[in-house]
Design a protein around this motif. Structure first.
Motif, mmCIF file in Angstrom:
data_model
loop_
_atom_site.group_PDB
_atom_site.id
_atom_site.type_symbol
_atom_site.label_atom_id
_atom_site.label_comp_id
_atom_site.label_asym_id
_atom_site.label_seq_id
_atom_site.Cartn_x
_atom_site.Cartn_y
_atom_site.Cartn_z
ATOM 1 N N UNK A 1 -1.847 -4.012 -2.669
ATOM 2 C CA UNK A 1 -2.273 -5.268 -3.626
ATOM 3 C C UNK A 1 -3.491 -5.006 -4.991
ATOM 4 N N UNK A 2 -3.380 -5.607 -5.915
ATOM 5 C CA UNK A 2 -4.356 -5.751 -6.711
ATOM 6 C C UNK A 2 -5.371 -7.019 -6.467
ATOM 7 N N UNK B 1 8.557 -10.578 1.946
ATOM 8 C CA UNK B 1 7.554 -9.387 3.549
ATOM 9 C C UNK B 1 6.367 -10.658 2.921
ATOM 10 N N UNK B 2 5.348 -10.386 4.144
ATOM 11 C CA UNK B 2 4.033 -11.211 3.625
ATOM 12 C C UNK B 2 3.056 -9.897 3.801
ATOM 13 N N UNK B 3 2.482 -9.573 3.090
ATOM 14 C CA UNK B 3 1.381 -8.710 3.361
ATOM 15 C C UNK B 3 -0.261 -9.683 3.395
ATOM 16 N N UNK B 4 -1.321 -9.020 4.425
ATOM 17 C CA UNK B 4 -2.413 -9.278 4.677
ATOM 18 C C UNK B 4 -3.986 -8.877 3.807
ATOM 19 N N UNK C 1 1.503 -6.580 -6.647
ATOM 20 C CA UNK C 1 1.641 -5.372 -5.483
ATOM 21 C C UNK C 1 2.226 -4.327 -6.071
ATOM 22 N N UNK C 2 1.699 -2.974 -5.347
ATOM 23 C CA UNK C 2 2.695 -1.724 -5.922
ATOM 24 C C UNK C 2 3.186 -1.479 -4.432
ATOM 25 N N UNK C 3 4.475 -0.799 -4.056
ATOM 26 C CA UNK C 3 5.330 -0.076 -3.297
ATOM 27 C C UNK C 3 5.308 1.163 -3.404
ATOM 28 N N UNK D 1 -13.478 -4.148 -11.838
ATOM 29 C CA UNK D 1 -12.284 -5.074 -12.063
ATOM 30 C C UNK D 1 -11.429 -4.733 -10.953
ATOM 31 N N UNK D 2 -10.633 -5.230 -11.142
ATOM 32 C CA UNK D 2 -9.800 -5.135 -9.478
ATOM 33 C C UNK D 2 -8.912 -4.072 -9.585
ATOM 34 N N UNK D 3 -8.608 -3.775 -8.708
ATOM 35 C CA UNK D 3 -8.054 -2.766 -7.996
ATOM 36 C C UNK D 3 -7.358 -3.030 -6.608
ATOM 37 N N UNK D 4 -5.859 -2.155 -6.499
ATOM 38 C CA UNK D 4 -4.609 -1.979 -5.507
ATOM 39 C C UNK D 4 -6.251 -1.849 -4.622
ATOM 40 N N UNK D 5 -6.262 -2.661 -3.288
ATOM 41 C CA UNK D 5 -6.569 -2.194 -1.940
ATOM 42 C C UNK D 5 -5.538 -2.391 -0.570
ATOM 43 N N UNK D 6 -5.593 -1.478 0.085
ATOM 44 C CA UNK D 6 -5.138 -1.548 1.597
ATOM 45 C C UNK D 6 -4.644 -2.634 2.115
ATOM 46 N N UNK D 7 -3.540 -3.251 2.839
ATOM 47 C CA UNK D 7 -3.124 -4.040 3.158
ATOM 48 C C UNK D 7 -2.463 -3.957 4.732
#
Length: 338
Positions: A107-108, A161-164, A281-283, A117-123
């Motif tokens: 998720x960014x 789907x739900x991510x944390x 959200x990157x999948x 800057x915002x970046x994609x992080x693990x969830x």
């Protein structure tokens, strides 16, 4: 912190933040090219996942009983190809049993640095094993010059789907590729798709406000019902958003017609019916389908159907006894009957 969120307190360590900021410029420059070239970037990881003990071929999956599948998690996996090549003959194909199995969700989100800057992080994935898209169908056309034109039409093409996130925030979203239209080559074909609203218009929030039903505002706050701060909460929206996806073909089995590869998609999260800003959200994951070549038209019991490698794929209405699809192409563009 670790007990409540499941993430280590060292996630925001100053040293880790400094390293991430130093690598950010490199990652940002590489992101544009990586998204269009996911075959080389994710094929190695996908091969490892495909070779896991739980990965089964289509025939092996069909040989299992209900009790064998129940509670095992295999219903959430796509079949794998154990053999094949990357050669696919040019032609018009009908793709069935199209399946997409995600293997990674990011998720960014805001960076841990003040100026980052915002970046994609693990969830952390909170949804149980119900997030795979399956039984989808569409058209897959491969030109003589290697060009690909893929359109998704139907099937189980969405999954709630739900991510944390590391900070504890949750990002619900509707994983989907509805009405995808992708073009390119076998190495990389991409396109945009629709992302429906996570909530329907008849859904009501805890204060009884909804899009097509319920109250117009919070009844407990009559004096502040029309204030600007509550405008987004009161005026519900369920408009569809847009996402983008890129696919790559890794294997083709000419004997069975199965085709498989890897994918990467970026789509927005839930907006709480317009009250919140969507997160990107990157999948990434695997995809597999079964292709049958559309060969011509024949008549069965007074009804015309397009014949493919696995039988009648599409019913049509036409006064022509036997014609090739190439001859019907001008008619198809001018009429919706085919």
């Amino acid at each position: 912190l670790h007990q409540h969120t499941g993430f280590s307190a060292s996630f925001h360590h100053p040293v880790r933040c400094a390293v991430r900021r130093a690598m950010k410029s490199v990652e940002c420059r590489a992101a544009k090219t990586q998204f269009g070239r996911i075959a080389a970037a994710t094929l190695a990881a996908s091969t490892i996942i495909a070779g896991a003990a739980s990965a089964l071929t289509y025939d092996e999956q069909q040989g299992l009983t209900y009790l064998q599948v129940k509670g095992s998690g295999m219903a959430n996996t796509c079949p794998v190809l154990t053999s094949g090549s990357t050669d696919l003959k040019a032609g018009d194909y009908r793709i069935e049993m199209f399946c997409m199995e995600p293997t990674s969700f990011t998720v960014k989100d805001e960076s841990c640095g003040k100026d980052g800057e915002p970046e994609f992080v693990q969830t952390r994935l909170l949804t149980r094993l119900t997030y795979t898209l399956d039984a989808m169908s569409g058209t897959f056309n491969l030109g003589e010059d290697g060009s690909v034109d893929f359109k998704e039409e139907d099937g189980i093409d969405y999954a709630a789907t739900t991510l944390q996130l590391p900070g504890g925030d949750r990002a619900p979203f509707l994983f989907t590729i509805k009405q995808l239209e992708a073009k390119g080559t076998l190495d990389s074909f991409s396109g945009d798709f629709d992302v429906p609203s996570y909530r329907g218009s008849s859904f009501m929030d805890p204060k009884g406000r909804g899009g097509s039903t319920g109250y117009d505002n919070a009844i407990a706050l009559p004096a502040a019902a029309d204030t600007e701060e509550l405008a987004k909460e009161n005026n519900k929206e369920n408009n569809a958003l847009r996402g983008t996806a890129v696919f790559s073909v890794a294997k083709v089995d000419a004997d069975t017609g199965e085709i498989a590869g890897v994918f990467e998609s970026i789509q927005p999260s839930d907006t709480d019916m317009g009250a919140k800003a969507a997160k990107d959200i990157k999948i990434t994951g695997l995809w597999v389908g079964s292709c049958s070549k559309v060969e011509g038209i024949a008549m069965l019991g007074g009804v015309w159907g397009v014949q493919g490698g696995s039988g009648i794929c599409l019913l049509v209405q036409s006064p022509v006894i036997l014609m090739s699809l190439a001859a019907l192409a001008p008619i198809a563009k001018a009429s919706k009957d085919i």
